[in-house]
Write an enzyme that holds these catalytic residues in place. Structure first.
Site, PDB file in Angstrom:
ATOM      1  N   HIS A 105       0.842  -1.206   0.000  1.00 22.94           N
ATOM      2  CA  HIS A 105       0.000   0.000   0.000  1.00 22.94           C
ATOM      3  C   HIS A 105       0.866   1.240   0.000  1.00 22.94           C
ATOM      4  O   HIS A 105       1.979   1.242   0.520  1.00 22.94           O
ATOM      5  CB  HIS A 105      -0.949   0.017   1.198  1.00 22.94           C
ATOM      6  CG  HIS A 105      -0.279  -0.158   2.520  1.00 22.94           C
ATOM      7  ND1 HIS A 105       0.122  -1.394   2.983  1.00 22.94           N
ATOM      8  CD2 HIS A 105       0.089   0.735   3.465  1.00 22.94           C
ATOM      9  CE1 HIS A 105       0.684  -1.244   4.172  1.00 22.94           C
ATOM     10  NE2 HIS A 105       0.693   0.036   4.489  1.00 22.94           N
ATOM     11  N   HIS A 107       0.731   5.194   1.206  1.00 21.67           N
ATOM     12  CA  HIS A 107       0.066   6.234   1.993  1.00 21.67           C
ATOM     13  C   HIS A 107       0.099   7.533   1.190  1.00 21.67           C
ATOM     14  O   HIS A 107       1.155   7.911   0.654  1.00 21.67           O
ATOM     15  CB  HIS A 107       0.825   6.493   3.298  1.00 21.67           C
ATOM     16  CG  HIS A 107       0.863   5.332   4.232  1.00 21.67           C
ATOM     17  ND1 HIS A 107       0.013   5.200   5.297  1.00 21.67           N
ATOM     18  CD2 HIS A 107       1.668   4.236   4.268  1.00 21.67           C
ATOM     19  CE1 HIS A 107       0.286   4.090   5.959  1.00 21.67           C
ATOM     20  NE2 HIS A 107       1.290   3.474   5.355  1.00 21.67           N
TER      21      HIS A 107
END
Ligand code: 5GP
Length: 143
Positions: A105, A107
């Protein structure tokens, strides 16, 4: 040390399967973006590829190539939505580097001059606030 394998019991895999809720912002065939439940600043969101990898280290380069344009799209929208001065994009690999959820992922965090970041994985935000922030980002995405 032998690298750990991807485990699809992680929380983001559960979000992808619809087993737990999230405030979704954007979705296409390969990618999903949603609000981080413990935002380090208003508008903190996450962009994930749908294909599972623990992090950048074991990701397919083709998956990375499809994900980064979505990171850019969401960074532009979040900056607009929160009238931010800049955008912090971060990505952690393995616990030693601060990773806590083991599905790749990115941010995306809008930043304002002089406003410090809250701690990583700190305090859970109010659901209504996250919903309102998600609406702002979705509105900016639609521009
Ligand atoms: P990492 O430490 O792996 O880079 O980041 C994991 C991020 O996931 C943290 O910023 C944390 O706040 C967020 N997070 C943890 N659990 C959940 C969850 O159940 N839903 C959402 N939307 N975000 C989560």
């Amino acid at each position: 040390m032998v690298a750990s394998a991807y485990d699809d019991n992680n929380i983001f895999a559960k979000i992808l399967r619809g087993e737990i809720p999230s405030h979704k912002l954007y979705e296409d065939e390969h990618t999903l973006a949603f609000m981080d439940v413990m935002p380090q600043a208003p508008g903190h969101l996450l962009v994930i590829p749908k294909v599972g990898s623990r992090n950048l280290l074991d990701a397919d380069p083709d998956v990375l190539a499809r994900t980064i344009p979505v990171v850019q799209k969401l960074a532009v929208a979040a900056k607009e939505a929160f009238d931010a001065d800049g955008v912090f994009v971060a990505q952690f690999n393995e616990p030693a580097a601060g990773q806590t959820v083991f599905h790749l992922h990115f941010h995306v965090i809008p930043r304002k001059e002089g406003e410090p970041l809250k701690p990583h994985s700190g305090v859970m935000a109010d659901g209504e606030v996250l919903k309102a922030h998600a609406e702002k980002i979705k509105a900016a995405l639609a521009l």
